[in-house]
Design a protein around this motif. Structure first.
Motif, PDB file in Angstrom:
ATOM      1  N   LEU A   1     -30.780 -12.390 -54.971  1.00 36.23           N
ATOM      2  CA  LEU A   1     -31.936 -13.400 -54.768  1.00 36.23           C
ATOM      3  C   LEU A   1     -31.808 -14.482 -56.013  1.00 36.23           C
ATOM      4  O   LEU A   1     -31.737 -15.512 -55.762  1.00 36.23           O
ATOM      5  CB  LEU A   1     -33.406 -12.712 -55.125  1.00 36.23           C
ATOM      6  CG  LEU A   1     -34.321 -13.593 -54.514  1.00 36.23           C
ATOM      7  CD1 LEU A   1     -34.025 -13.463 -52.271  1.00 36.23           C
ATOM      8  CD2 LEU A   1     -35.895 -12.177 -54.439  1.00 36.23           C
ATOM      9  N   ARG A   2     -31.676 -14.047 -56.921  1.00 38.82           N
ATOM     10  CA  ARG A   2     -32.365 -15.315 -58.043  1.00 38.82           C
ATOM     11  C   ARG A   2     -30.994 -16.227 -57.904  1.00 38.82           C
ATOM     12  O   ARG A   2     -30.808 -17.569 -57.862  1.00 38.82           O
ATOM     13  CB  ARG A   2     -32.102 -14.914 -59.096  1.00 38.82           C
ATOM     14  CG  ARG A   2     -32.194 -15.556 -60.856  1.00 38.82           C
ATOM     15  CD  ARG A   2     -32.441 -15.102 -62.138  1.00 38.82           C
ATOM     16  NE  ARG A   2     -32.634 -15.724 -63.105  1.00 38.82           N
ATOM     17  CZ  ARG A   2     -33.340 -16.050 -63.380  1.00 38.82           C
ATOM     18  NH1 ARG A   2     -34.963 -16.210 -62.288  1.00 38.82           N
ATOM     19  NH2 ARG A   2     -34.238 -17.491 -64.489  1.00 38.82           N
ATOM     20  N   ILE A   3     -29.977 -15.932 -57.733  1.00 37.46           N
ATOM     21  CA  ILE A   3     -28.520 -16.153 -57.813  1.00 37.46           C
ATOM     22  C   ILE A   3     -28.827 -17.564 -56.445  1.00 37.46           C
ATOM     23  O   ILE A   3     -28.312 -18.762 -56.287  1.00 37.46           O
ATOM     24  CB  ILE A   3     -27.718 -15.467 -57.266  1.00 37.46           C
ATOM     25  CG1 ILE A   3     -26.690 -15.141 -58.469  1.00 37.46           C
ATOM     26  CG2 ILE A   3     -25.872 -16.659 -57.119  1.00 37.46           C
ATOM     27  CD1 ILE A   3     -25.730 -14.187 -58.520  1.00 37.46           C
ATOM     28  N   MET A   4     -29.382 -17.262 -54.992  1.00 37.70           N
ATOM     29  CA  MET A   4     -29.630 -17.715 -53.994  1.00 37.70           C
ATOM     30  C   MET A   4     -30.025 -18.583 -54.003  1.00 37.70           C
ATOM     31  O   MET A   4     -30.099 -19.560 -53.674  1.00 37.70           O
ATOM     32  CB  MET A   4     -30.147 -16.286 -52.944  1.00 37.70           C
ATOM     33  CG  MET A   4     -28.562 -15.879 -52.052  1.00 37.70           C
ATOM     34  SD  MET A   4     -29.662 -14.885 -51.222  1.00 37.70           S
ATOM     35  CE  MET A   4     -30.191 -15.700 -49.327  1.00 37.70           C
ATOM     36  N   PHE A   5     -31.164 -18.550 -54.634  1.00 33.32           N
ATOM     37  CA  PHE A   5     -32.323 -19.790 -54.563  1.00 33.32           C
ATOM     38  C   PHE A   5     -32.897 -20.445 -56.382  1.00 33.32           C
ATOM     39  O   PHE A   5     -33.476 -20.989 -55.660  1.00 33.32           O
ATOM     40  CB  PHE A   5     -33.944 -18.908 -54.676  1.00 33.32           C
ATOM     41  CG  PHE A   5     -33.742 -18.707 -52.799  1.00 33.32           C
ATOM     42  CD1 PHE A   5     -33.509 -19.636 -51.576  1.00 33.32           C
ATOM     43  CD2 PHE A   5     -33.217 -17.162 -52.626  1.00 33.32           C
ATOM     44  CE1 PHE A   5     -33.725 -18.998 -50.534  1.00 33.32           C
ATOM     45  CE2 PHE A   5     -33.748 -16.461 -50.928  1.00 33.32           C
ATOM     46  CZ  PHE A   5     -33.432 -17.394 -50.193  1.00 33.32           C
ATOM     47  N   ARG A   6     -31.997 -20.043 -56.910  1.00 31.92           N
ATOM     48  CA  ARG A   6     -32.036 -20.481 -58.489  1.00 31.92           C
ATOM     49  C   ARG A   6     -31.175 -21.277 -58.657  1.00 31.92           C
ATOM     50  O   ARG A   6     -31.288 -21.947 -60.090  1.00 31.92           O
ATOM     51  CB  ARG A   6     -32.432 -19.634 -59.370  1.00 31.92           C
ATOM     52  CG  ARG A   6     -33.943 -19.115 -59.354  1.00 31.92           C
ATOM     53  CD  ARG A   6     -34.697 -20.560 -59.578  1.00 31.92           C
ATOM     54  NE  ARG A   6     -35.048 -20.746 -61.387  1.00 31.92           N
ATOM     55  CZ  ARG A   6     -35.597 -20.035 -61.858  1.00 31.92           C
ATOM     56  NH1 ARG A   6     -36.427 -18.740 -62.280  1.00 31.92           N
ATOM     57  NH2 ARG A   6     -35.304 -21.454 -63.386  1.00 31.92           N
ATOM     58  N   HIS A   7     -30.189 -20.492 -57.868  1.00 36.09           N
ATOM     59  CA  HIS A   7     -28.599 -20.955 -58.543  1.00 36.09           C
ATOM     60  C   HIS A   7     -27.919 -22.367 -57.309  1.00 36.09           C
ATOM     61  O   HIS A   7     -27.742 -23.476 -58.011  1.00 36.09           O
ATOM     62  CB  HIS A   7     -27.030 -20.538 -58.743  1.00 36.09           C
ATOM     63  CG  HIS A   7     -27.862 -19.644 -60.444  1.00 36.09           C
ATOM     64  ND1 HIS A   7     -28.765 -18.717 -60.410  1.00 36.09           N
ATOM     65  CD2 HIS A   7     -27.058 -19.384 -61.014  1.00 36.09           C
ATOM     66  CE1 HIS A   7     -29.089 -18.283 -61.768  1.00 36.09           C
ATOM     67  NE2 HIS A   7     -28.087 -18.351 -62.453  1.00 36.09           N
ATOM     68  N   ILE A   8     -28.175 -21.995 -56.087  1.00 32.36           N
ATOM     69  CA  ILE A   8     -27.183 -22.310 -55.487  1.00 32.36           C
ATOM     70  C   ILE A   8     -27.800 -23.770 -54.447  1.00 32.36           C
ATOM     71  O   ILE A   8     -27.382 -24.518 -54.392  1.00 32.36           O
ATOM     72  CB  ILE A   8     -26.909 -20.875 -54.070  1.00 32.36           C
ATOM     73  CG1 ILE A   8     -26.036 -20.362 -54.783  1.00 32.36           C
ATOM     74  CG2 ILE A   8     -25.604 -22.691 -52.655  1.00 32.36           C
ATOM     75  CD1 ILE A   8     -24.437 -19.174 -54.415  1.00 32.36           C
ATOM     76  N   LEU A   9     -29.671 -22.858 -54.451  1.00 33.34           N
ATOM     77  CA  LEU A   9     -30.170 -23.949 -53.261  1.00 33.34           C
ATOM     78  C   LEU A   9     -30.737 -24.905 -53.988  1.00 33.34           C
ATOM     79  O   LEU A   9     -29.953 -26.148 -53.285  1.00 33.34           O
ATOM     80  CB  LEU A   9     -31.446 -23.148 -53.398  1.00 33.34           C
ATOM     81  CG  LEU A   9     -32.157 -23.472 -52.276  1.00 33.34           C
ATOM     82  CD1 LEU A   9     -32.260 -23.958 -50.750  1.00 33.34           C
ATOM     83  CD2 LEU A   9     -33.499 -23.343 -51.928  1.00 33.34           C
ATOM     84  N   PRO A  10     -31.241 -25.105 -55.280  1.00 35.02           N
ATOM     85  CA  PRO A  10     -31.398 -26.322 -55.811  1.00 35.02           C
ATOM     86  C   PRO A  10     -28.825 -27.394 -55.666  1.00 35.02           C
ATOM     87  O   PRO A  10     -29.393 -29.116 -55.750  1.00 35.02           O
ATOM     88  CB  PRO A  10     -31.105 -26.126 -57.395  1.00 35.02           C
ATOM     89  CG  PRO A  10     -31.167 -25.043 -57.366  1.00 35.02           C
ATOM     90  CD  PRO A  10     -30.471 -24.195 -55.767  1.00 35.02           C
ATOM     91  N   ASN A  11     -28.431 -26.975 -55.687  1.00 37.51           N
ATOM     92  CA  ASN A  11     -27.310 -27.490 -55.332  1.00 37.51           C
ATOM     93  C   ASN A  11     -27.177 -28.077 -54.153  1.00 37.51           C
ATOM     94  O   ASN A  11     -25.627 -28.710 -53.722  1.00 37.51           O
ATOM     95  CB  ASN A  11     -25.305 -26.724 -55.980  1.00 37.51           C
ATOM     96  CG  ASN A  11     -25.551 -26.244 -57.184  1.00 37.51           C
ATOM     97  OD1 ASN A  11     -25.689 -27.983 -57.724  1.00 37.51           O
ATOM     98  ND2 ASN A  11     -25.951 -25.190 -58.318  1.00 37.51           N
ATOM     99  N   VAL A  12     -27.580 -27.500 -52.885  1.00 36.80           N
ATOM    100  CA  VAL A  12     -26.962 -27.905 -51.390  1.00 36.80           C
ATOM    101  C   VAL A  12     -28.451 -28.716 -50.811  1.00 36.80           C
ATOM    102  O   VAL A  12     -28.274 -28.829 -49.697  1.00 36.80           O
ATOM    103  CB  VAL A  12     -26.821 -26.590 -51.061  1.00 36.80           C
ATOM    104  CG1 VAL A  12     -25.798 -26.069 -51.026  1.00 36.80           C
ATOM    105  CG2 VAL A  12     -27.824 -25.667 -50.736  1.00 36.80           C
ATOM    106  N   LEU A  13     -29.829 -28.577 -52.104  1.00 44.10           N
ATOM    107  CA  LEU A  13     -30.630 -29.753 -51.476  1.00 44.10           C
ATOM    108  C   LEU A  13     -30.608 -31.288 -50.838  1.00 44.10           C
ATOM    109  O   LEU A  13     -31.607 -31.213 -49.754  1.00 44.10           O
ATOM    110  CB  LEU A  13     -31.473 -29.762 -52.402  1.00 44.10           C
ATOM    111  CG  LEU A  13     -32.370 -28.953 -52.907  1.00 44.10           C
ATOM    112  CD1 LEU A  13     -33.423 -28.735 -53.725  1.00 44.10           C
ATOM    113  CD2 LEU A  13     -33.963 -28.437 -51.184  1.00 44.10           C
ATOM    114  N   SER A  14     -28.776 -31.530 -51.214  1.00 40.42           N
ATOM    115  CA  SER A  14     -29.159 -33.005 -50.995  1.00 40.42           C
ATOM    116  C   SER A  14     -28.771 -33.119 -49.550  1.00 40.42           C
ATOM    117  O   SER A  14     -29.485 -34.232 -48.243  1.00 40.42           O
ATOM    118  CB  SER A  14     -27.830 -33.678 -52.240  1.00 40.42           C
ATOM    119  OG  SER A  14     -27.592 -35.469 -50.935  1.00 40.42           O
TER     120      SER A  14
END
Length: 267
Positions: free
Chosen positions: A174-187
């Motif tokens: 859960l932390r990897i998904m929303f704290r690590h990956i999601l910020p990098n695909v927000l654009s």
């Protein structure tokens, strides 16, 4: 000015002008939006009525201003619904893959196989007309696009080194998904949200035009177009005004999305 930023600034200017009009309408309109004055029916544009009057003698500018509240509110809430659920579904599908991905994507593909406006029409026809159901219907029809964009980003990033390192350190999924990956695909999600807002405005206008969206006496640009078509030869300004404002708002968010995408692709 950098050519890549022209679209961005055009979008910002158009949206800012219309948003300012919407904010002003919360406090002031030249005339009450539901005030009927049969003595001033079909008045042409003048200093008293800048955009003329409609078949009930109501001031068109006042109703356009009030209708902007509906357009922005529907767009904001519908895109919020679509993005929250779409990002959640796409994140789960892209990160875990396998059978989970197959099931979710087949459902998303099935939704995308139908024209989005048809899904909205079906929903509103079953659950009834009105502002709430219009927003929910438009929000639901925007979920698949957000889901596919988010899934694509997660599939690209989940095998990168920073994600593997996080897994080795024992960080939860859960932390990897929303704290690590999601910020990098927000654009791309932000670009999709901008385009989604424009689509939501068009969808609301279409549903209201068909009599299945915002109901009278609440003003809606789509409803105004529907009501004015009968009188277009008598009072063309009545039809032209809401059409222009729908176009400007849709163009504004499309330009904004194009500008953000151009900047992102050329970084």
């Amino acid at each position: 000015m950098n050519k890549r930023r022209i679209n961005l600034w055009i979008g910002i200017v158009l949206i800012s002008i219309l948003m300012l009009m919407m904010i002003v309408s919360l406090l002031y309109t030249p005339f009450p939006v539901t005030e009927i004055n049969r003595l001033e029916r079909f008045e042409p544009p003048s200093m008293r009525h800048l955009l003329g009057t409609d078949n009930f003698g109501r001031d068109v500018l006042s109703r356009i201003m009030k209708g902007s509240q509906t357009a922005f509110f529907v767009g904001l809430v519908a895109v919020s619904i679509g993005s929250v659920f779409g990002v959640l579904i796409g994140s789960i599908s892209g990160y875990f893959g396998g059978i989970v991905d197959e099931i979710i994507m087949r459902i998303v593909d099935a939704m995308m196989a139908f024209p989005s406006i048809l899904l909205a029409l079906m929903f509103v026809s079953v659950f009834g007309v009105g502002l709430r159901n219009t927003i929910i219907a438009i929000g639901i029809m925007s979920i698949p696009s957000f889901a596919r964009i988010t899934r694509s980003g997660f599939v690209q990033h989940k095998e990168l080194d920073y994600v593997k390192n996080a897994k080795i350190k024992g960080i939860s999924n859960l932390r990897i998904m929303f704290r690590h990956i999601l910020p990098n695909v927000l654009s791309p999600i932000v670009v999709a949200a901008s385009m989604g807002f424009a689509n939501a405005v068009l969808a609301e206008a279409a549903l209201s035009y068909l009599g299945l969206g915002i109901q009278p006496p609440n003003p809606s640009w789509g409803r105004m177009l529907s009501e004015s078509q009968v009188f277009i030869t008598v009072s063309p300004w009545y039809a032209i005004a809401p059409g222009i404002f729908i176009t400007l708002l849709v163009l504004g968010f499309n330009f904004l999305g194009d500008g953000i995408r151009d900047i992102r692709e050329n970084r």
